[in-house]
Design a protein around this motif. Structure first.
Motif, mmCIF file in Angstrom:
data_model
loop_
_atom_site.group_PDB
_atom_site.id
_atom_site.type_symbol
_atom_site.label_atom_id
_atom_site.label_comp_id
_atom_site.label_asym_id
_atom_site.label_seq_id
_atom_site.Cartn_x
_atom_site.Cartn_y
_atom_site.Cartn_z
ATOM 1 N N ASN A 195 0.416 5.571 -5.634
ATOM 2 C CA ASN A 195 0.507 4.333 -4.864
ATOM 3 C C ASN A 195 -0.696 3.433 -5.138
ATOM 4 N N TYR B 170 -5.328 -3.096 -6.722
ATOM 5 C CA TYR B 170 -4.450 -2.186 -5.988
ATOM 6 C C TYR B 170 -4.487 -2.535 -4.505
ATOM 7 N N GLN C 106 0.793 -1.223 0.000
ATOM 8 C CA GLN C 106 0.000 0.000 0.000
ATOM 9 C C GLN C 106 0.831 1.282 0.000
ATOM 10 N N ASP C 107 2.034 1.246 0.525
ATOM 11 C CA ASP C 107 2.839 2.463 0.590
ATOM 12 C C ASP C 107 3.918 2.537 -0.491
ATOM 13 N N ASP C 108 3.952 1.573 -1.388
ATOM 14 C CA ASP C 108 4.945 1.586 -2.465
ATOM 15 C C ASP C 108 4.570 2.614 -3.527
ATOM 16 N N ILE C 109 5.520 3.458 -3.868
ATOM 17 C CA ILE C 109 5.302 4.521 -4.845
ATOM 18 C C ILE C 109 5.849 4.106 -6.209
ATOM 19 N N CYS C 110 5.076 4.351 -7.248
ATOM 20 C CA CYS C 110 5.503 4.128 -8.624
ATOM 21 C C CYS C 110 5.549 5.477 -9.336
ATOM 22 N N GLU D 258 3.482 10.581 -9.686
ATOM 23 C CA GLU D 258 3.690 9.328 -8.971
ATOM 24 C C GLU D 258 2.372 8.908 -8.338
#
Length: 372
Positions: free
Chosen positions: A82, A157, A59-63, A80
């Protein structure tokens, strides 16, 4: 362990693959096979940049979202998010022109679509995350990405629990139509209606969902895969191929069985890799005609294994990549429907994920650019 001495690509028929992303330690990918990454000039190619590739996003991973400048080879960052996965990214695509993009985000505990002007930085949030966008960008089909995550994490997601997790067919959930200009949203299909209209006790008594939903070219109708969650001990789920108009009037193209990747040929015909008749099973590419019972299997040679099928702009050619063979190579098919030939353009080495319950792979997702 994989044989590291095997080449990354076995190219055939005069094809040469070129890497367009920079070697900077990031992991680059675009998105699903039915999306168009090129801008109108052909210079910029949209893509995602992730800091890892060996696990599911949390849930906290940023792309990072941006584009590759094909003249300089540089990655230009635009935004960006998440709300993303490795198979479809964040459904990043151009919105109306080369100055705007649209993608999904997680804001204030909800998944929403975001339209951004990449020149000015101005953003506009829409009420729901979108699953498919009409060609004129005015309409979007919306689904519950939390429910999709519970079904197949590689397509949903992480970060928001499905409020209808314990409900097999929630009336408040289903398919929603969103006006991307006004933000107006209306529910056009609900799960009880879908279940009751197409009841099959073997599948319909279980937990249900809709995914892989796409407008036809004029956005007057859409296709969708109606599925049941895999039951414990069952080899897989089953799928109904359905179409509907924007008022939610449904047509059953094919009953519960095996139906997979598809692409609209025109407003009335849909190409799909399917078994069609699950009893007299004939896996391959089939061309269905909407609102009729007509389905024609493409002539041989017809791929016997599932591919992500994508038509060329003139609809003569079909591009499609499959899943890894025993040596870990994905074959890239190029089918000429006029001459009935299937040419293998290349075989590309792919990481083999041996854990079928963890869906963090990214397929080749080959496609034509707008010029064909």
């Amino acid at each position: 362990m994989e044989n590291v001495n095997k080449p990354l690509a076995i190219e055939e028929n005069g094809v040469n693959a070129k890497v367009i992303t920079p070697d900077d330690g990031g992991h680059y990918f675009f998105g699903y096979y039915d999306l168009q990454p090129f801008d109108s000039t052909g210079r910029y190619h949209l893509c995602h940049k992730a800091p890892f590739e060996d696990r599911l996003p949390e849930q906290d991973d940023i792309c990072e979202l941006g584009a590759i400048d094909l003249e300089t080879g540089k990655f230009v960052k635009f935004a960006e998010t998440n709300a993303w996965n490795f198979q479809q990214g964040t459904l990043l695509q151009w919105y109306k022109d080369d100055d705007h993009i649209i993608y999904n985000v997680r804001e204030d505990g909800e998944y929403r679509a975001c339209i951004k002007n990449i020149k000015t930085g101005e953003t506009r949030l829409l009420p729901m995350a979108f699953a498919n966008l009409s060609e004129d960008c005015t309409k979007a089909l919306c689904l519950n990405f939390s429910r999709i995550y519970d079904f197949r994490p590689g397509y949903g997601y992480a970060g928001i629990k499905d409020p209808y997790f314990d409900d097999k067919a929630p009336a408040e959930d289903g398919v929603f139509l969103m006006d991307t200009q006004t933000g107006e949203v209306k529910q056009i299909l609900d799960y009880p209606s879908l279940r009751d209209a197409y009841f099959n006790p073997e599948f319909s008594n279980g937990k249900l969902l809709v995914n892989h939903i796409n407008f036809n070219p004029s956005a007057t109708r859409f296709a969708m895969l109606f599925r049941n969650f895999r039951e414990p001990g069952a080899p897989s789920w089953r799928t109904q191929l359905l179409t509907a108009d924007l008022d939610g009037n449904i047509f059953e193209m094919s009953p519960w069985g095996f139906h997979s990747h598809y692409h609209w040929k025109n407003d009335d015909q849909l190409l799909i890799f399917s078994a069609y008749d699950i009893v007299d099973r004939q896996d391959g590419l089939w061309l269905f005609t909407d609102c009729t019972n007509e389905a024609v299997r493409l002539p041989e040679p017809n791929p016997k294994k599932d591919i992500h099928c994508f038509y060329s702009p003139n609809r003569r050619y079909i591009m499609g990549d499959g899943y890894p063979d025993a040596d870990g190579y994905r074959w890239l098919h190029f089918i000429d429907t006029k001459t009935n030939t299937d040419t293998i353009l290349g075989k590309y080495k792919s990481y083999i994920n041996t854990n079928s319950d963890v869906d963090y792979r990214c397929d080749l997702h080959a496609r034509f650019d707008p010029s064909g």
